[in-house]
Design a protein around this motif. Sequence first.
Motif, PDB file in Angstrom:
ATOM      1  N   GLN A  77       0.826  -1.209   0.000  1.00  0.00           N
ATOM      2  CA  GLN A  77       0.000   0.000   0.000  1.00  0.00           C
ATOM      3  C   GLN A  77       0.864   1.264   0.000  1.00  0.00           C
ATOM      4  OE1 GLN A  77      -3.452  -0.061   2.709  1.00  0.00           O
ATOM      5  NE2 GLN A  77      -3.009  -2.205   3.100  1.00  0.00           N
ATOM      6  N   ILE A  78       1.921   1.264   0.799  1.00  0.00           N
ATOM      7  CA  ILE A  78       2.804   2.428   0.861  1.00  0.00           C
ATOM      8  C   ILE A  78       3.476   2.669  -0.488  1.00  0.00           C
ATOM      9  CG2 ILE A  78       4.970   3.288   1.844  1.00  0.00           C
ATOM     10  CD1 ILE A  78       4.128   1.920   4.492  1.00  0.00           C
ATOM     11  N   ASN A  79       4.012   1.604  -1.089  1.00  0.00           N
ATOM     12  CA  ASN A  79       4.701   1.754  -2.368  1.00  0.00           C
ATOM     13  C   ASN A  79       3.765   2.210  -3.472  1.00  0.00           C
ATOM     14  OD1 ASN A  79       7.159   0.969  -1.263  1.00  0.00           O
ATOM     15  ND2 ASN A  79       6.896  -1.187  -1.804  1.00  0.00           N
ATOM     16  N   ARG A  80       2.526   1.718  -3.445  1.00  0.00           N
ATOM     17  CA  ARG A  80       1.550   2.151  -4.454  1.00  0.00           C
ATOM     18  C   ARG A  80       1.290   3.654  -4.327  1.00  0.00           C
ATOM     19  NH1 ARG A  80      -2.787  -0.376  -2.769  1.00  0.00           N
ATOM     20  NH2 ARG A  80      -2.134  -2.340  -3.688  1.00  0.00           N
ATOM     21  N   ALA A  81       1.125   4.107  -3.084  1.00  0.00           N
ATOM     22  CA  ALA A  81       0.883   5.536  -2.858  1.00  0.00           C
ATOM     23  C   ALA A  81       2.090   6.370  -3.281  1.00  0.00           C
ATOM     24  CB  ALA A  81       0.554   5.780  -1.385  1.00  0.00           C
ATOM     25  N   ILE A  82       3.292   5.882  -3.002  1.00  0.00           N
ATOM     26  CA  ILE A  82       4.514   6.608  -3.372  1.00  0.00           C
ATOM     27  C   ILE A  82       4.633   6.720  -4.888  1.00  0.00           C
ATOM     28  CG2 ILE A  82       7.032   6.434  -3.455  1.00  0.00           C
ATOM     29  CD1 ILE A  82       6.943   5.359  -0.584  1.00  0.00           C
ATOM     30  N   ARG A  83       4.416   5.612  -5.589  1.00  0.00           N
ATOM     31  CA  ARG A  83       4.547   5.637  -7.052  1.00  0.00           C
ATOM     32  C   ARG A  83       3.559   6.607  -7.688  1.00  0.00           C
ATOM     33  NH1 ARG A  83       8.008   1.670  -8.611  1.00  0.00           N
ATOM     34  NH2 ARG A  83       8.257  -0.146  -7.242  1.00  0.00           N
ATOM     35  N   LEU A  98       8.443  13.341  -0.713  1.00  0.00           N
ATOM     36  CA  LEU A  98       7.157  12.657  -0.785  1.00  0.00           C
ATOM     37  C   LEU A  98       7.247  11.244  -0.232  1.00  0.00           C
ATOM     38  CD1 LEU A  98       5.903  13.798  -4.322  1.00  0.00           C
ATOM     39  CD2 LEU A  98       4.735  14.211  -2.146  1.00  0.00           C
ATOM     40  N   CYS A  99       8.337  10.542  -0.546  1.00  0.00           N
ATOM     41  CA  CYS A  99       8.509   9.170  -0.056  1.00  0.00           C
ATOM     42  C   CYS A  99       8.405   9.101   1.459  1.00  0.00           C
ATOM     43  CB  CYS A  99       9.867   8.624  -0.500  1.00  0.00           C
ATOM     44  SG  CYS A  99       9.967   8.160  -2.230  1.00  0.00           S
ATOM     45  N   PHE A 100       9.151   9.958   2.130  1.00  0.00           N
ATOM     46  CA  PHE A 100       9.165   9.906   3.590  1.00  0.00           C
ATOM     47  C   PHE A 100       7.880  10.475   4.199  1.00  0.00           C
ATOM     48  CE2 PHE A 100      13.672   9.329   2.695  1.00  0.00           C
ATOM     49  CZ  PHE A 100      13.964   8.291   3.570  1.00  0.00           C
ATOM     50  N   ASN A 101       7.277  11.440   3.527  1.00  0.00           N
ATOM     51  CA  ASN A 101       5.989  11.956   4.000  1.00  0.00           C
ATOM     52  C   ASN A 101       4.931  10.863   3.998  1.00  0.00           C
ATOM     53  OD1 ASN A 101       6.483  14.629   4.714  1.00  0.00           O
ATOM     54  ND2 ASN A 101       6.233  15.385   2.634  1.00  0.00           N
ATOM     55  N   ILE A 102       4.915  10.062   2.937  1.00  0.00           N
ATOM     56  CA  ILE A 102       3.907   9.008   2.812  1.00  0.00           C
ATOM     57  C   ILE A 102       4.141   7.910   3.850  1.00  0.00           C
ATOM     58  CG2 ILE A 102       3.132   7.131   1.291  1.00  0.00           C
ATOM     59  CD1 ILE A 102       3.503   9.138  -1.042  1.00  0.00           C
ATOM     60  N   VAL A 103       5.400   7.543   4.065  1.00  0.00           N
ATOM     61  CA  VAL A 103       5.695   6.531   5.083  1.00  0.00           C
ATOM     62  C   VAL A 103       5.283   7.027   6.468  1.00  0.00           C
ATOM     63  CG1 VAL A 103       7.527   5.264   6.263  1.00  0.00           C
ATOM     64  CG2 VAL A 103       7.557   5.454   3.771  1.00  0.00           C
TER      65      VAL A 103
END
Length: 216
Positions: A77-83, A98-103
């Motif tokens: 789920q996290i990777n999908r949101a990041i991509r 963005l990567c770290f914000n999403i995590v």
Amino acid sequence: MVAELQEAHLHPQTRDALSSRERSREAAKSLFGQKGYESTSVSEIARLAGTSESQVIHHFGGKAALLRAIFEDAWEQINRAIRLAIAKSRSPLDKLTLCFNIVLAALEKDAGLGTLLLLEGPRLRRGQHMIVLTQGYQEFIEILDGILKEIADRGELAEQIKPEAFRSGIIGLVEGMLRHQLLARTSGFPASFSEADIWTLVSTLLSACLSSERRK
């Protein structure tokens, strides 16, 4: 999540909306987060999920595989949101943020997941001689490495800084500070800093690793 599962157990129609596999995974995530992996039994997971031990074993094969499934689902789920997020940005530096914000948002939204990733994920299990990395986490690393390669290829990373070293450094910084925040909430560990303080250090590290031309 425990309360939701208990509510589902009281109302069969609500309970049946989730598959036995999903209920088992969510029950395990709640119990692992509250009691710890070693202190949670398969029977407790089955009882909270409203299913049988044999069904839990059928779906996952055992407790270790269940923990892995929790991590895989989370990272998927996290990777999908990041991509999706980074596809809309042209700046590799913005992509990194963005990567770290999403995590961070994912961990803040699901406290149980945060506990597992920060405290249970890095630990060796009984009978194991190495930490097994999930595919989802490795995909997250690949995303970060791709972004850092963009930064390096554009000449925005200082020549003496290796992209993989920077990646490991920034992950270690964020994970360590988040882990201490969690310990502060649960065990009185001295870590009275906020997420803003984490980002201040991340920004300082990033700035220090940029090329002199990029810092101007």
